[in-house]
Design a protein around this motif. Structure first.
Motif, PDB file in Angstrom:
ATOM      1  N   ASP A  76       3.938   5.607   1.043  1.00 18.08           N
ATOM      2  CA  ASP A  76       4.770   4.418   0.872  1.00 18.08           C
ATOM      3  C   ASP A  76       5.458   4.433  -0.482  1.00 18.08           C
ATOM      4  OD1 ASP A  76       3.766   3.428   3.329  1.00 18.08           O
ATOM      5  OD2 ASP A  76       2.024   2.596   2.289  1.00 18.08           O
TER       6      ASP A  76
ATOM      7  N   SER B  37     -11.668   0.983  -0.204  1.00 19.08           N
ATOM      8  CA  SER B  37     -11.722  -0.247   0.586  1.00 19.08           C
ATOM      9  C   SER B  37     -12.526  -1.288  -0.181  1.00 19.08           C
ATOM     10  CB  SER B  37     -12.365   0.011   1.953  1.00 19.08           C
ATOM     11  OG  SER B  37     -13.691   0.445   1.783  1.00 19.08           O
TER      12      SER B  37
ATOM     13  N   CYS C 246      -7.413  -1.943   1.978  1.00 19.88           N
ATOM     14  CA  CYS C 246      -7.655  -0.506   1.956  1.00 19.88           C
ATOM     15  C   CYS C 246      -6.429   0.238   1.422  1.00 19.88           C
ATOM     16  CB  CYS C 246      -7.966  -0.031   3.380  1.00 19.88           C
ATOM     17  SG  CYS C 246      -8.355   1.718   3.458  1.00 19.88           S
ATOM     18  N   TRP C 247      -6.677   1.193   0.553  1.00 23.09           N
ATOM     19  CA  TRP C 247      -5.625   2.078   0.049  1.00 23.09           C
ATOM     20  C   TRP C 247      -6.024   3.513   0.328  1.00 23.09           C
ATOM     21  CZ3 TRP C 247      -4.895  -0.080  -5.589  1.00 23.09           C
ATOM     22  CH2 TRP C 247      -3.992  -1.153  -5.571  1.00 23.09           C
ATOM     23  N   GLU C 248      -5.058   4.334   0.666  1.00 22.91           N
ATOM     24  CA  GLU C 248      -5.237   5.781   0.739  1.00 22.91           C
ATOM     25  C   GLU C 248      -4.536   6.330  -0.495  1.00 22.91           C
ATOM     26  OE1 GLU C 248      -7.103   7.358   2.997  1.00 22.91           O
ATOM     27  OE2 GLU C 248      -7.468   5.456   4.012  1.00 22.91           O
TER      28      GLU C 248
ATOM     29  N   SER D  75     -10.058   7.447  -0.033  1.00 20.72           N
ATOM     30  CA  SER D  75      -9.845   6.127   0.580  1.00 20.72           C
ATOM     31  C   SER D  75     -10.591   5.095  -0.250  1.00 20.72           C
ATOM     32  CB  SER D  75     -10.395   6.085   2.008  1.00 20.72           C
ATOM     33  OG  SER D  75      -9.715   6.992   2.830  1.00 20.72           O
TER      34      SER D  75
ATOM     35  N   LYS E 215       2.114  -4.036  -1.701  1.00 17.36           N
ATOM     36  CA  LYS E 215       1.936  -3.949  -0.249  1.00 17.36           C
ATOM     37  C   LYS E 215       1.769  -2.514   0.247  1.00 17.36           C
ATOM     38  CE  LYS E 215       4.164  -8.289   0.615  1.00 17.36           C
ATOM     39  NZ  LYS E 215       5.201  -9.030   1.273  1.00 17.36           N
ATOM     40  N   SER E 216       1.857  -1.560  -0.646  1.00 15.17           N
ATOM     41  CA  SER E 216       1.715  -0.155  -0.259  1.00 15.17           C
ATOM     42  C   SER E 216       0.273   0.143   0.123  1.00 15.17           C
ATOM     43  CB  SER E 216       2.145   0.762  -1.400  1.00 15.17           C
ATOM     44  OG  SER E 216       3.518   0.627  -1.625  1.00 15.17           O
ATOM     45  N   LYS E 217       0.115   1.028   1.066  1.00 12.08           N
ATOM     46  CA  LYS E 217      -1.222   1.446   1.517  1.00 12.08           C
ATOM     47  C   LYS E 217      -1.454   2.933   1.250  1.00 12.08           C
ATOM     48  CE  LYS E 217      -2.238  -2.296   4.285  1.00 12.08           C
ATOM     49  NZ  LYS E 217      -3.274  -3.179   3.902  1.00 12.08           N
ATOM     50  N   ASN E 218      -0.409   3.745   1.332  1.00 13.08           N
ATOM     51  CA  ASN E 218      -0.506   5.195   1.163  1.00 13.08           C
ATOM     52  C   ASN E 218       0.239   5.580  -0.103  1.00 13.08           C
ATOM     53  OD1 ASN E 218      -1.799   5.845   3.821  1.00 13.08           O
ATOM     54  ND2 ASN E 218       0.049   4.803   4.518  1.00 13.08           N
TER      55      ASN E 218
ATOM     56  N   CYS F 196      -4.391  -6.364   0.165  1.00 13.82           N
ATOM     57  CA  CYS F 196      -4.679  -4.987   0.535  1.00 13.82           C
ATOM     58  C   CYS F 196      -6.184  -4.785   0.638  1.00 13.82           C
ATOM     59  CB  CYS F 196      -4.090  -4.038  -0.505  1.00 13.82           C
ATOM     60  SG  CYS F 196      -4.368  -2.316  -0.111  1.00 13.82           S
TER      61      CYS F 196
END
Length: 182
Positions: free
Chosen positions: A60, A155, A10-12, A153, A113-116, A8
């Motif tokens: 997610d 990163s 980047c995560w939101e 955010s 694997k989650s981003k949001n 990952c």
């Protein structure tokens, strides 16, 4: 600062304060963790979640404090978004004294694997987590209203973790977005 995993970049993160709940100190709730949302709190949260959808936000996974009011808040969003129970996790990492590193490790452990990611919790702990992410030595003077939502955010570049404060919305603003869309 915890580094984001290789999977990952980047995560939101969305920080959602629980909705209006029973009065703190009410003798009906000797155990503060069992204080529920009020009927008005549930309705405002439902409309705020519709505003989140109107903004085009996607989640997610949802992590929530195990306290009833935060769990109910997360469940309302999950219902509006049709998020399955296996994508909702209750965690004590959204309670003091847990650090932002604890929260990020928890996210990675349960949903790498989650981003949001939506985090439903309490004040002043959410503001402390946000401030820590933004590398502020003291909590920022953020007014995260009950049912309010903050977007950050995160990163990672060249081994350096960076966080950006995107926005903060009140529940009233979220509800207005729902009305505009509907």
């Amino acid at each position: 600062m915890v580094f984001l995993p290789d999977t990952c970049s980047c995560w939101e993160l969305y920080f959602l304060r629980h909705g209006l709940a029973g009065q703190h100190g009410d003798p009906k709730y000797k155990d503060d963790s069992l204080r529920p949302l009020t009927s008005q709190g549930r309705e405002k949260l439902r409309r705020a979640a519709l505003g989140m959808q109107a903004l085009g936000l996607k989640f997610d996974v949802i992590f929530a404090s195990p306290y009833l009011r935060a769990t109910q808040t997360a469940q309302i969003v999950a219902q509006i978004y049709k998020i399955k129970n296996k994508k909702m996790h209750l965690t004590k990492k959204l309670l003091p004294p847990a650090s932002i590193e604890d929260v990020l490790e928890e996210i990675y452990r349960h949903s790498p694997k989650s981003k949001n990611i939506l985090l439903a919790g309490h004040e002043p702990h959410l503001t402390e987590l946000i401030s820590s992410l933004l590398k502020c030595p003291k909590p920022l003077p953020i007014d995260l209203k009950k049912g309010g939502l903050c977007s950050i955010s995160i990163s990672q570049t060249a081994g350096q973790t960076n966080a950006v404060f995107n926005w903060l919305l009140t529940p009233t603003q979220l509800m207005m977005l729902a009305k505009e869309k509907g």
